[in-house]
Design a protein around this motif. Structure first.
Motif, short mmCIF file in Angstrom:
data_model
loop_
_atom_site.label_atom_id
_atom_site.label_comp_id
_atom_site.label_asym_id
_atom_site.label_seq_id
_atom_site.Cartn_x
_atom_site.Cartn_y
_atom_site.Cartn_z
N LEU A 168 31.71 22.24 3.36
CA LEU A 168 30.43 22.00 3.13
C LEU A 168 29.73 21.21 4.26
CD1 LEU A 168 31.03 21.54 -0.65
CD2 LEU A 168 30.41 23.39 0.49
N LYS A 169 28.22 21.02 3.89
CA LYS A 169 27.65 20.33 4.99
C LYS A 169 27.40 18.82 4.58
CE LYS A 169 23.22 20.60 7.65
NZ LYS A 169 21.90 21.08 7.60
N ASN A 170 27.91 17.78 5.12
CA ASN A 170 27.55 16.33 4.68
C ASN A 170 27.58 15.86 3.45
OD1 ASN A 170 26.79 15.92 7.68
ND2 ASN A 170 24.79 16.80 7.26
N PRO A 171 28.94 16.49 2.90
CA PRO A 171 29.07 16.42 1.46
C PRO A 171 29.28 14.82 0.99
CG PRO A 171 30.85 17.25 2.14
CD PRO A 171 30.04 17.08 3.40
N LEU A 172 29.13 14.40 -0.45
CA LEU A 172 29.77 13.31 -0.85
C LEU A 172 30.93 13.51 -1.34
CD1 LEU A 172 29.79 10.53 -2.28
CD2 LEU A 172 28.61 11.51 -4.22
N VAL A 173 32.23 12.88 -0.94
CA VAL A 173 33.49 13.17 -1.34
C VAL A 173 34.22 12.01 -2.40
CG1 VAL A 173 35.77 14.04 -0.58
CG2 VAL A 173 33.85 14.53 0.66
N LEU A 174 34.17 12.47 -3.73
CA LEU A 174 34.90 11.44 -4.59
C LEU A 174 36.47 11.82 -4.69
CD1 LEU A 174 32.26 11.64 -7.40
CD2 LEU A 174 32.16 10.04 -5.36
N VAL B 177 34.87 8.40 -0.77
CA VAL B 177 34.86 7.37 -1.68
C VAL B 177 36.38 7.50 -2.40
CG1 VAL B 177 33.91 6.12 -3.72
CG2 VAL B 177 32.17 6.97 -1.94
N PHE B 178 37.01 6.49 -2.30
CA PHE B 178 38.31 6.36 -2.90
C PHE B 178 38.20 5.52 -4.26
CE2 PHE B 178 39.05 7.27 1.38
CZ PHE B 178 39.76 8.43 1.28
N GLY B 179 38.78 5.66 -5.17
CA GLY B 179 38.92 4.83 -6.36
C GLY B 179 40.39 5.00 -7.07
N SER B 180 41.36 3.94 -7.56
CA SER B 180 42.23 4.12 -8.19
C SER B 180 42.11 4.25 -9.71
CB SER B 180 43.57 3.26 -7.85
OG SER B 180 42.82 1.90 -8.44
N TYR C 63 35.34 2.77 0.69
CA TYR C 63 34.33 4.06 1.26
C TYR C 63 34.91 3.99 2.61
CZ TYR C 63 30.14 5.63 3.17
OH TYR C 63 29.24 6.36 4.11
N LYS C 64 35.12 5.22 3.12
CA LYS C 64 35.78 5.39 4.48
C LYS C 64 37.08 4.80 4.75
CE LYS C 64 30.81 6.44 6.53
NZ LYS C 64 30.17 5.99 7.56
N GLU D 134 37.35 -4.00 -3.51
CA GLU D 134 35.95 -3.39 -3.14
C GLU D 134 35.19 -2.92 -4.35
OE1 GLU D 134 35.62 -1.99 0.66
OE2 GLU D 134 36.14 -3.99 0.30
N VAL D 135 34.00 -2.90 -4.05
CA VAL D 135 32.79 -2.54 -5.07
C VAL D 135 31.76 -1.53 -4.07
CG1 VAL D 135 31.22 -3.05 -6.65
CG2 VAL D 135 32.98 -4.53 -6.23
N ILE D 136 31.76 -0.20 -4.40
CA ILE D 136 31.10 0.65 -3.72
C ILE D 136 29.93 1.05 -4.79
CG2 ILE D 136 30.94 3.17 -3.02
CD1 ILE D 136 34.43 1.39 -3.05
N LEU D 137 28.73 1.31 -4.15
CA LEU D 137 27.46 1.62 -4.67
C LEU D 137 26.93 3.03 -4.08
CD1 LEU D 137 25.21 0.80 -6.60
CD2 LEU D 137 24.08 -0.83 -4.93
N ILE D 138 26.61 3.78 -4.73
CA ILE D 138 26.12 4.95 -4.18
C ILE D 138 24.50 5.18 -4.86
CG2 ILE D 138 26.25 7.53 -4.09
CD1 ILE D 138 29.44 7.00 -5.03
N GLY D 139 23.74 5.51 -4.00
CA GLY D 139 22.24 5.71 -4.16
C GLY D 139 22.10 7.19 -4.19
#
Length: 377
Positions: free
Chosen positions: A23-29, A56-59, A165-166, A173-178
């Motif tokens: 895919l092109k420039n995707p968001l990866v959860l 973006v990684f999360g346990s 993130y990355k 860590e706290v990640i914010l996705i707009g």
């Protein structure tokens, strides 16, 4: 919108739910078991399998894909938007002396505002005060910009949670996705299905998320009296008997999970704030009640949508998973029945869920709920 989903357990190959394409420039959860996400070789394998920038990684306390719940696994959802776009920012609570309000303010200020449609939060779940984090995000914010998300999990261990993130996942860590774009339609809802029982009491001493006294009595001592023999199983047993808290001056109650106990001062540490003079009751649940609550959340999220959702991000509480046990997937089936089987479902079991109450735009921290964020373009 194009979506590719896959998962794997330790020492197995990747299983794809759709045809594997780039895919092109995707968001990866990437949601996964904490022990797996701590292994550098596992992270390297994920990067090789999904060679994208925005990971973006999360346990979690359990990974959700479709109507299935996986444990000891890694789940990946790759999202390519057709017209919309996204921006991701991150901060670490240790850089703010564990002040979640300041962290939230900083994160919100970093996010571009023009065209901003929705914010999704993925937060450390062990010691970040979710209420304070939301306060920080909303301090200088436009309350028309909705916020949803969740606190990372660590199964039922409550040892530590990790996210990133990355970078490789780490604590704090706290990640914010707009999410941006006129083409986006985002709706959301949160509902529990738990039932209050016993007399309603008053919180007489507390500080932030630490509860010291109820009706002038030591909080833990009173709580143990209600639990009876189950008090020997604390703090794990508290996941099955959370508190229903109605702050003074508010009509809507929030559910609060007890994360830990302190026998020295007979206090309880909860997943969110428990203000003094709030009304409080114990809660209990049945499997059928929780499943019905998930369906109600889905109905609320679907109410007045203009288009069917293409993606559903689900954040459900670890306490619900423990109550439902082998029947846990029933709440996902209830959601799918309402939103449709063409909607890609992804998410995780959490230590806290974030969403506004129905009819509101102001975000709240919830426990023991099913929270949905429905996205289409």
């Amino acid at each position: 919108m194009k979506i590719i989903q896959a998962y794997k357990q330790a020492n197995t190959s990747w299983y794809y739910f759709q045809k594997k394409i780039l895919l092109k420039n995707p968001l990866v959860l990437v949601f996964g078991n904490r022990y797996l996400l701590e292994q550098s070789e596992v992270i390297e394998e994920i990067r090789n399998e999904f060679p994208y920038t925005d990971l973006v990684f999360g346990s979690t306390s359990g990974e959700i894909i479709g109507c299935s719940v996986y444990d000891q696994s890694i789940s990946v959802t790759v999202i390519e938007f057709e017209k919309a776009h996204f921006v991701i920012e991150r901060e670490n609570i240790f850089n703010f002396n564990k002040n979640a309000t300041k962290l939230g303010q900083t994160l919100y200020n970093k996010i571009p505002k023009q065209g901003l449609k929705h914010l999704f939060v993925l937060s450390e779940g062990s010691f970040v005060n979710g209420d304070s984090l939301i306060t920080g995000l909303e301090t200088n914010g436009d309350l028309k910009t909705s916020i949803t998300g969740g606190m990372c999990g660590d199964d039922a261990r409550f040892e530590k949670t990790i996210a990133s993130y990355k970078e490789n996942p780490k604590e704090g860590e706290v990640i914010l996705i707009g999410f941006y774009g006129e083409s986006l339609e985002v709706s959301y809802a949160s509902f529990g299905g738990w039932i209050p029982f016993g007399p309603e009491r008053i919180i007489t001493k507390s500080q932030d998320n630490i509860l010291y006294e109820i009706d002038g009595q030591p909080a833990l001592d009173l709580y143990k009296k209600y639990l009876g023999d189950k008090s020997n199983e604390l703090p794990q047993a508290s996941l099955l008997y959370p508190l229903n808290v109605t702050p003074k001056g508010k009509k809507e109650a929030v559910v609060r999970t007890i994360l830990n106990i302190n026998t020295a001062d007979q206090s309880m540490i909860l997943a969110g704030d428990v203000p003094e003079n709030a009304r409080v009751q114990l809660m209990m649940a049945s499997v059928d009640g929780i499943a019905q609550g998930a369906q109600i959340a889905a109905r609320l999220a679907m109410n007045q949508r203009a288009a069917p959702p293409q993606l559903a991000l689900l954040v459900s509480c670890i306490g619900r998973k423990l109550v439902m046990n082998q029947r846990v997937e029933e709440e996902l089936e209830q959601v799918q029945e309402i939103i449709g089987d063409t909607t890609a479902m992804a998410g995780f079991y959490s230590y806290g869920e974030m969403a506004p109450f129905n009819g509101s735009t102001s975000c709240e921290l919830h426990n023991q709920t099913m929270t949905l964020t429905l996205i289409s373009e």
